[in-house]
Write a protein that holds these residues in place. Sequence first.
Motif, PDB file in Angstrom:
ATOM      1  N   LEU A 200     -20.294  -5.262 -27.892  1.00  0.00           N
ATOM      2  CA  LEU A 200     -21.126  -5.088 -29.079  1.00  0.00           C
ATOM      3  C   LEU A 200     -20.326  -4.437 -30.209  1.00  0.00           C
ATOM      4  O   LEU A 200     -20.434  -4.840 -31.376  1.00  0.00           O
ATOM      5  CB  LEU A 200     -22.352  -4.237 -28.739  1.00  0.00           C
ATOM      6  N   VAL A 201     -19.513  -3.439 -29.872  1.00  0.00           N
ATOM      7  CA  VAL A 201     -18.662  -2.799 -30.876  1.00  0.00           C
ATOM      8  C   VAL A 201     -17.673  -3.811 -31.456  1.00  0.00           C
ATOM      9  O   VAL A 201     -17.445  -3.852 -32.675  1.00  0.00           O
ATOM     10  CB  VAL A 201     -17.913  -1.601 -30.258  1.00  0.00           C
ATOM     11  N   LYS A 202     -17.106  -4.632 -30.598  1.00  0.00           N
ATOM     12  CA  LYS A 202     -16.151  -5.652 -31.048  1.00  0.00           C
ATOM     13  C   LYS A 202     -16.801  -6.606 -32.041  1.00  0.00           C
ATOM     14  O   LYS A 202     -16.205  -6.985 -33.060  1.00  0.00           O
ATOM     15  CB  LYS A 202     -15.630  -6.425 -29.834  1.00  0.00           C
ATOM     16  N   ARG A 203     -18.051  -6.998 -31.762  1.00  0.00           N
ATOM     17  CA  ARG A 203     -18.771  -7.898 -32.671  1.00  0.00           C
ATOM     18  C   ARG A 203     -19.032  -7.231 -34.018  1.00  0.00           C
ATOM     19  O   ARG A 203     -18.908  -7.866 -35.069  1.00  0.00           O
ATOM     20  CB  ARG A 203     -20.081  -8.339 -32.028  1.00  0.00           C
ATOM     21  N   LEU A 204     -19.401  -5.952 -34.000  1.00  0.00           N
ATOM     22  CA  LEU A 204     -19.654  -5.238 -35.252  1.00  0.00           C
ATOM     23  C   LEU A 204     -18.382  -5.114 -36.087  1.00  0.00           C
ATOM     24  O   LEU A 204     -18.407  -5.303 -37.304  1.00  0.00           O
ATOM     25  CB  LEU A 204     -20.218  -3.843 -34.960  1.00  0.00           C
ATOM     26  N   ARG A 205     -17.280  -4.792 -35.432  1.00  0.00           N
ATOM     27  CA  ARG A 205     -16.018  -4.671 -36.160  1.00  0.00           C
ATOM     28  C   ARG A 205     -15.579  -6.002 -36.751  1.00  0.00           C
ATOM     29  O   ARG A 205     -14.959  -6.051 -37.825  1.00  0.00           O
ATOM     30  CB  ARG A 205     -14.942  -4.133 -35.221  1.00  0.00           C
ATOM     31  N   LYS A 206     -15.880  -7.081 -36.053  1.00  0.00           N
ATOM     32  CA  LYS A 206     -15.519  -8.404 -36.555  1.00  0.00           C
ATOM     33  C   LYS A 206     -16.357  -8.770 -37.771  1.00  0.00           C
ATOM     34  O   LYS A 206     -15.861  -9.357 -38.733  1.00  0.00           O
ATOM     35  CB  LYS A 206     -15.698  -9.444 -35.449  1.00  0.00           C
ATOM     36  N   LYS A 207     -17.634  -8.400 -37.749  1.00  0.00           N
ATOM     37  CA  LYS A 207     -18.524  -8.732 -38.865  1.00  0.00           C
ATOM     38  C   LYS A 207     -18.279  -7.845 -40.077  1.00  0.00           C
ATOM     39  O   LYS A 207     -18.340  -8.301 -41.220  1.00  0.00           O
ATOM     40  CB  LYS A 207     -19.989  -8.618 -38.420  1.00  0.00           C
ATOM     41  N   ILE A 208     -18.040  -6.551 -39.834  1.00  0.00           N
ATOM     42  CA  ILE A 208     -17.839  -5.590 -40.926  1.00  0.00           C
ATOM     43  C   ILE A 208     -16.436  -4.998 -40.745  1.00  0.00           C
ATOM     44  O   ILE A 208     -16.250  -3.984 -40.067  1.00  0.00           O
ATOM     45  CB  ILE A 208     -18.912  -4.493 -40.913  1.00  0.00           C
ATOM     46  N   LYS A 209     -15.460  -5.636 -41.333  1.00  0.00           N
ATOM     47  CA  LYS A 209     -14.053  -5.354 -41.017  1.00  0.00           C
ATOM     48  C   LYS A 209     -13.613  -3.941 -41.355  1.00  0.00           C
ATOM     49  O   LYS A 209     -12.760  -3.374 -40.680  1.00  0.00           O
ATOM     50  CB  LYS A 209     -13.161  -6.380 -41.724  1.00  0.00           C
ATOM     51  N   ASP A 210     -14.149  -3.340 -42.401  1.00  0.00           N
ATOM     52  CA  ASP A 210     -13.720  -1.998 -42.790  1.00  0.00           C
ATOM     53  C   ASP A 210     -14.670  -0.905 -42.305  1.00  0.00           C
ATOM     54  O   ASP A 210     -14.575   0.248 -42.736  1.00  0.00           O
ATOM     55  CB  ASP A 210     -13.585  -1.912 -44.317  1.00  0.00           C
ATOM     56  N   LEU A 211     -15.580  -1.254 -41.403  1.00  0.00           N
ATOM     57  CA  LEU A 211     -16.523  -0.278 -40.877  1.00  0.00           C
ATOM     58  C   LEU A 211     -15.761   0.848 -40.174  1.00  0.00           C
ATOM     59  O   LEU A 211     -14.935   0.586 -39.294  1.00  0.00           O
ATOM     60  CB  LEU A 211     -17.465  -0.963 -39.879  1.00  0.00           C
ATOM     61  N   PRO A 212     -15.999   2.123 -40.535  1.00  0.00           N
ATOM     62  CA  PRO A 212     -15.259   3.235 -39.929  1.00  0.00           C
ATOM     63  C   PRO A 212     -15.790   3.605 -38.540  1.00  0.00           C
ATOM     64  O   PRO A 212     -16.142   4.760 -38.267  1.00  0.00           O
ATOM     65  CB  PRO A 212     -15.457   4.377 -40.938  1.00  0.00           C
ATOM     66  N   LEU A 213     -15.835   2.617 -37.668  1.00  0.00           N
ATOM     67  CA  LEU A 213     -16.305   2.809 -36.302  1.00  0.00           C
ATOM     68  C   LEU A 213     -15.092   3.046 -35.410  1.00  0.00           C
ATOM     69  O   LEU A 213     -14.312   2.133 -35.143  1.00  0.00           O
ATOM     70  CB  LEU A 213     -17.092   1.574 -35.841  1.00  0.00           C
ATOM     71  N   GLU A 214     -14.923   4.273 -34.970  1.00  0.00           N
ATOM     72  CA  GLU A 214     -13.714   4.691 -34.276  1.00  0.00           C
ATOM     73  C   GLU A 214     -13.897   4.719 -32.760  1.00  0.00           C
ATOM     74  O   GLU A 214     -14.979   5.028 -32.255  1.00  0.00           O
ATOM     75  CB  GLU A 214     -13.299   6.089 -34.740  1.00  0.00           C
ATOM     76  N   THR A 215     -12.820   4.432 -32.075  1.00  0.00           N
ATOM     77  CA  THR A 215     -12.784   4.577 -30.621  1.00  0.00           C
ATOM     78  C   THR A 215     -12.381   6.007 -30.268  1.00  0.00           C
ATOM     79  O   THR A 215     -11.420   6.542 -30.809  1.00  0.00           O
ATOM     80  CB  THR A 215     -11.763   3.602 -30.000  1.00  0.00           C
ATOM     81  N   VAL A 216     -13.154   6.634 -29.405  1.00  0.00           N
ATOM     82  CA  VAL A 216     -12.796   7.940 -28.858  1.00  0.00           C
ATOM     83  C   VAL A 216     -12.230   7.650 -27.473  1.00  0.00           C
ATOM     84  O   VAL A 216     -12.964   7.376 -26.530  1.00  0.00           O
ATOM     85  CB  VAL A 216     -14.017   8.867 -28.767  1.00  0.00           C
ATOM     86  N   TRP A 217     -10.930   7.630 -27.356  1.00  0.00           N
ATOM     87  CA  TRP A 217     -10.250   7.114 -26.176  1.00  0.00           C
ATOM     88  C   TRP A 217     -10.686   7.826 -24.902  1.00  0.00           C
ATOM     89  O   TRP A 217     -10.761   9.054 -24.838  1.00  0.00           O
ATOM     90  CB  TRP A 217      -8.738   7.228 -26.345  1.00  0.00           C
ATOM     91  N   GLY A 218     -11.015   7.014 -23.911  1.00  0.00           N
ATOM     92  CA  GLY A 218     -11.460   7.535 -22.623  1.00  0.00           C
ATOM     93  C   GLY A 218     -12.885   8.035 -22.620  1.00  0.00           C
ATOM     94  O   GLY A 218     -13.351   8.601 -21.618  1.00  0.00           O
ATOM     95  N   PHE A 219     -13.609   7.844 -23.734  1.00  0.00           N
ATOM     96  CA  PHE A 219     -14.971   8.378 -23.824  1.00  0.00           C
ATOM     97  C   PHE A 219     -15.950   7.354 -24.377  1.00  0.00           C
ATOM     98  O   PHE A 219     -16.837   6.887 -23.682  1.00  0.00           O
ATOM     99  CB  PHE A 219     -14.980   9.644 -24.681  1.00  0.00           C
ATOM    100  N   GLY A 220     -15.776   6.998 -25.660  1.00  0.00           N
ATOM    101  CA  GLY A 220     -16.736   6.091 -26.284  1.00  0.00           C
ATOM    102  C   GLY A 220     -16.409   5.800 -27.735  1.00  0.00           C
ATOM    103  O   GLY A 220     -15.256   5.509 -28.068  1.00  0.00           O
ATOM    104  N   TYR A 221     -17.403   5.975 -28.615  1.00  0.00           N
ATOM    105  CA  TYR A 221     -17.228   5.594 -30.025  1.00  0.00           C
ATOM    106  C   TYR A 221     -17.987   6.555 -30.939  1.00  0.00           C
ATOM    107  O   TYR A 221     -18.921   7.247 -30.516  1.00  0.00           O
ATOM    108  CB  TYR A 221     -17.751   4.168 -30.263  1.00  0.00           C
ATOM    109  N   ARG A 222     -17.581   6.546 -32.218  1.00  0.00           N
ATOM    110  CA  ARG A 222     -18.321   7.290 -33.228  1.00  0.00           C
ATOM    111  C   ARG A 222     -18.134   6.611 -34.575  1.00  0.00           C
ATOM    112  O   ARG A 222     -17.132   5.917 -34.821  1.00  0.00           O
ATOM    113  CB  ARG A 222     -17.855   8.736 -33.309  1.00  0.00           C
TER     114      ARG A 222
END
Length: 228
Positions: A200-222
Amino acid sequence: MNYHIAVIEDDPNIQNIVSAFLKKEGYHVSIMDSAEKGLKLWKSNPPDMWIVDIMLPGMDGYEFCKVIRNESDVPIIIVSAKDEEIDKILGLELGGDDYLTKPFSPRELMARVKRVFKRYRPEGKEQIKNNEQVVVEQLVIDKSDRLVFWAEEEQDVTTKEFDMLLLFAENVNRAFSREELLVRIWGDDYFGSDRAVDDLVKRLRKKIKDLPLETVWGFGYRLRDKED
Protein backbone atom coordinates in the motif's frame (compact mmCIF):
# COMPACT_ATOMS: atom_id res chain seq x y z
CA MET A 1 -28.39 1.59 0.78
CA ASN A 2 -29.14 -1.16 -1.74
CA TYR A 3 -25.62 -2.49 -2.28
CA HIS A 4 -24.71 -4.28 -5.49
CA ILE A 5 -22.98 -7.63 -4.91
CA ALA A 6 -21.45 -9.65 -7.75
CA VAL A 7 -21.06 -13.41 -7.34
CA ILE A 8 -18.62 -15.38 -9.50
CA GLU A 9 -19.46 -19.07 -9.11
CA ASP A 10 -19.74 -21.82 -11.73
CA ASP A 11 -21.94 -24.19 -9.67
CA PRO A 12 -25.62 -23.47 -10.55
CA ASN A 13 -26.89 -24.79 -7.20
CA ILE A 14 -24.60 -22.50 -5.21
CA GLN A 15 -25.47 -19.62 -7.56
CA ASN A 16 -29.18 -20.07 -6.82
CA ILE A 17 -28.79 -20.45 -3.05
CA VAL A 18 -26.41 -17.48 -2.60
CA SER A 19 -28.48 -15.29 -4.91
CA ALA A 20 -31.70 -16.09 -3.03
CA PHE A 21 -30.20 -15.29 0.38
CA LEU A 22 -28.57 -12.06 -0.83
CA LYS A 23 -31.79 -10.84 -2.44
CA LYS A 24 -33.71 -11.70 0.74
CA GLU A 25 -31.33 -9.36 2.59
CA GLY A 26 -32.13 -6.59 0.10
CA TYR A 27 -28.98 -6.64 -2.02
CA HIS A 28 -28.90 -6.18 -5.79
CA VAL A 29 -27.19 -9.30 -7.17
CA SER A 30 -25.25 -10.09 -10.36
CA ILE A 31 -24.35 -13.75 -11.00
CA MET A 32 -21.54 -14.85 -13.32
CA ASP A 33 -19.94 -18.23 -14.00
CA SER A 34 -16.46 -17.01 -14.96
CA ALA A 35 -13.86 -14.44 -13.96
CA GLU A 36 -13.78 -13.13 -17.51
CA LYS A 37 -17.46 -12.16 -17.24
CA GLY A 38 -16.67 -10.57 -13.90
CA LEU A 39 -14.04 -8.34 -15.47
CA LYS A 40 -16.57 -7.19 -18.07
CA LEU A 41 -18.98 -6.26 -15.27
CA TRP A 42 -16.15 -4.46 -13.46
CA LYS A 43 -15.68 -2.20 -16.49
CA SER A 44 -19.37 -1.56 -17.12
CA ASN A 45 -21.11 -1.62 -13.73
CA PRO A 46 -18.66 -2.18 -10.84
CA PRO A 47 -20.30 -3.76 -7.77
CA ASP A 48 -19.89 -2.76 -4.13
CA MET A 49 -18.63 -6.25 -3.24
CA TRP A 50 -17.38 -9.44 -4.92
CA ILE A 51 -18.03 -12.99 -3.75
CA VAL A 52 -15.56 -15.11 -5.73
CA ASP A 53 -14.97 -18.85 -6.05
CA ILE A 54 -11.34 -19.91 -6.52
CA MET A 55 -11.81 -22.91 -8.82
CA LEU A 56 -13.20 -21.37 -12.00
CA PRO A 57 -12.92 -22.24 -15.69
CA GLY A 58 -10.32 -20.06 -17.42
CA MET A 59 -8.96 -17.37 -15.10
CA ASP A 60 -9.11 -18.60 -11.50
CA GLY A 61 -10.29 -16.64 -8.49
CA TYR A 62 -6.79 -15.86 -7.25
CA GLU A 63 -5.85 -14.14 -10.51
CA PHE A 64 -9.19 -12.31 -10.58
CA CYS A 65 -8.61 -10.95 -7.06
CA LYS A 66 -5.14 -9.80 -8.07
CA VAL A 67 -6.51 -7.89 -11.08
CA ILE A 68 -9.28 -6.20 -9.08
CA ARG A 69 -7.03 -5.36 -6.14
CA ASN A 70 -4.54 -3.63 -8.43
CA GLU A 71 -7.32 -1.19 -9.32
CA SER A 72 -9.52 -0.91 -6.25
CA ASP A 73 -10.08 -1.76 -2.59
CA VAL A 74 -13.66 -2.93 -3.23
CA PRO A 75 -14.47 -5.70 -0.70
CA ILE A 76 -13.84 -9.29 -1.85
CA ILE A 77 -15.04 -12.44 -0.07
CA ILE A 78 -13.41 -15.63 -1.34
CA VAL A 79 -15.25 -18.96 -1.22
CA SER A 80 -13.41 -22.17 -2.00
CA ALA A 81 -13.32 -25.92 -1.50
CA LYS A 82 -9.62 -25.48 -0.73
CA ASP A 83 -9.33 -25.54 3.05
CA GLU A 84 -5.58 -25.68 3.57
CA GLU A 85 -4.08 -22.81 5.57
CA ILE A 86 -1.73 -21.91 2.71
CA ASP A 87 -4.73 -21.45 0.38
CA LYS A 88 -6.41 -19.11 2.84
CA ILE A 89 -3.22 -17.10 3.35
CA LEU A 90 -2.72 -16.79 -0.40
CA GLY A 91 -6.29 -15.63 -0.94
CA LEU A 92 -6.07 -12.99 1.77
CA GLU A 93 -2.64 -11.77 0.68
CA LEU A 94 -3.93 -11.34 -2.87
CA GLY A 95 -6.56 -8.95 -1.56
CA GLY A 96 -9.43 -11.00 -0.18
CA ASP A 97 -11.17 -9.45 2.84
CA ASP A 98 -12.53 -12.80 4.04
CA TYR A 99 -12.21 -16.49 3.14
CA LEU A 100 -15.05 -18.99 3.49
CA THR A 101 -14.51 -22.72 2.95
CA LYS A 102 -17.05 -24.89 1.10
CA PRO A 103 -19.43 -26.31 2.09
CA PHE A 104 -20.66 -23.27 4.00
CA SER A 105 -23.88 -22.09 5.58
CA PRO A 106 -25.61 -19.33 3.55
CA ARG A 107 -26.42 -17.64 6.84
CA GLU A 108 -22.73 -17.57 7.73
CA LEU A 109 -21.98 -16.00 4.35
CA MET A 110 -24.64 -13.32 4.98
CA ALA A 111 -23.10 -12.57 8.37
CA ARG A 112 -19.67 -12.16 6.79
CA VAL A 113 -21.07 -9.93 4.04
CA LYS A 114 -22.59 -7.62 6.65
CA ARG A 115 -19.38 -7.62 8.70
CA VAL A 116 -17.22 -6.67 5.73
CA PHE A 117 -19.64 -3.91 4.67
CA LYS A 118 -19.66 -2.59 8.23
CA ARG A 119 -15.86 -2.43 8.17
CA TYR A 120 -15.83 -0.50 4.90
CA ARG A 121 -18.87 1.66 5.52
CA PRO A 122 -19.26 2.02 9.28
CA GLU A 123 -22.66 3.31 10.35
CA GLY A 124 -23.64 5.42 13.29
CA LYS A 125 -20.51 7.55 13.36
CA GLU A 126 -20.86 11.27 13.91
CA GLN A 127 -20.97 13.12 10.63
CA ILE A 128 -17.87 15.18 9.89
CA LYS A 129 -18.43 18.82 9.11
CA ASN A 130 -18.27 19.76 5.45
CA ASN A 131 -14.91 20.93 4.17
CA GLU A 132 -13.01 19.74 7.22
CA GLN A 133 -9.46 19.37 5.97
CA VAL A 134 -6.11 18.05 7.10
CA VAL A 135 -3.08 19.77 5.56
CA VAL A 136 0.54 18.58 5.56
CA GLU A 137 2.79 20.58 3.25
CA GLN A 138 1.28 20.13 -0.25
CA LEU A 139 -1.04 17.35 0.90
CA VAL A 140 -4.65 18.33 1.52
CA ILE A 141 -7.22 15.77 2.67
CA ASP A 142 -10.93 16.58 2.62
CA LYS A 143 -12.36 14.25 5.26
CA SER A 144 -16.04 14.87 4.56
CA ASP A 145 -15.86 14.14 0.82
CA ARG A 146 -12.91 11.73 1.11
CA LEU A 147 -10.83 13.62 -1.43
CA VAL A 148 -7.05 13.92 -1.62
CA PHE A 149 -5.11 16.77 -3.25
CA TRP A 150 -1.38 17.11 -3.83
CA ALA A 151 0.00 20.43 -5.08
CA GLU A 152 -3.62 21.49 -5.70
CA GLU A 153 -4.26 18.52 -8.00
CA GLU A 154 -6.83 15.89 -7.02
CA GLN A 155 -5.36 12.40 -6.61
CA ASP A 156 -7.16 9.19 -7.53
CA VAL A 157 -6.85 7.02 -4.41
CA THR A 158 -8.54 3.84 -3.23
CA THR A 159 -10.34 3.39 0.09
CA LYS A 160 -7.35 1.97 1.94
CA GLU A 161 -4.98 4.50 0.36
CA PHE A 162 -7.21 7.28 1.67
CA ASP A 163 -7.44 5.70 5.12
CA MET A 164 -3.68 5.33 5.38
CA LEU A 165 -3.00 8.88 4.20
CA LEU A 166 -5.51 10.28 6.67
CA LEU A 167 -4.03 8.27 9.54
CA PHE A 168 -0.54 9.54 8.74
CA ALA A 169 -1.70 13.14 8.18
CA GLU A 170 -3.60 13.25 11.47
CA ASN A 171 -0.52 11.91 13.25
CA VAL A 172 2.19 13.72 11.33
CA ASN A 173 5.80 12.83 12.23
CA ARG A 174 4.64 9.86 14.29
CA ALA A 175 6.13 6.50 13.30
CA PHE A 176 3.68 3.61 12.93
CA SER A 177 4.82 0.01 13.03
CA ARG A 178 3.67 -2.31 10.25
CA GLU A 179 1.68 -4.32 12.79
CA GLU A 180 -0.18 -1.24 14.02
CA LEU A 181 -0.91 -0.12 10.46
CA LEU A 182 -2.39 -3.55 9.70
CA VAL A 183 -4.77 -3.22 12.64
CA ARG A 184 -5.66 0.43 11.98
CA ILE A 185 -6.24 0.06 8.22
CA TRP A 186 -7.30 -3.57 7.71
CA GLY A 187 -8.89 -4.29 11.10
CA ASP A 188 -7.85 -6.46 14.04
CA ASP A 189 -9.36 -9.56 12.41
CA TYR A 190 -7.18 -9.32 9.28
CA PHE A 191 -5.44 -12.59 8.55
CA GLY A 192 -2.38 -12.05 6.42
CA SER A 193 1.20 -10.77 6.40
CA ASP A 194 2.46 -7.23 6.84
CA ARG A 195 3.50 -7.20 3.19
CA ALA A 196 0.08 -5.66 2.56
CA VAL A 197 1.34 -2.52 4.34
CA ASP A 198 4.46 -2.32 2.19
CA ASP A 199 2.40 -2.79 -0.98
CA LEU A 200 0.00 0.00 0.00
CA VAL A 201 2.87 2.38 0.80
CA LYS A 202 4.50 1.53 -2.52
CA ARG A 203 1.27 2.39 -4.36
CA LEU A 204 0.97 5.73 -2.55
CA ARG A 205 4.56 6.67 -3.34
CA LYS A 206 4.01 5.79 -6.98
CA LYS A 207 0.88 7.95 -7.20
CA ILE A 208 2.25 10.91 -5.22
CA LYS A 209 5.94 10.97 -6.08
CA ASP A 210 7.05 13.74 -3.72
CA LEU A 211 4.95 12.59 -0.76
CA PRO A 212 7.17 12.82 2.37
CA LEU A 213 6.29 9.29 3.46
CA GLU A 214 9.42 7.93 5.11
CA THR A 215 10.52 4.42 5.94
CA VAL A 216 11.53 3.87 9.56
CA TRP A 217 13.92 0.99 8.98
CA GLY A 218 13.11 -2.18 10.86
CA PHE A 219 9.88 -0.67 12.19
CA GLY A 220 7.41 0.94 9.81
CA TYR A 221 6.56 4.32 8.28
CA ARG A 222 5.76 7.93 9.07
CA LEU A 223 4.62 11.04 7.22
CA ARG A 224 7.14 13.83 7.76
CA ASP A 225 6.19 17.48 7.98
CA LYS A 226 9.50 19.14 7.05
CA GLU A 227 8.22 22.51 8.19
CA ASP A 228 7.43 21.26 11.68
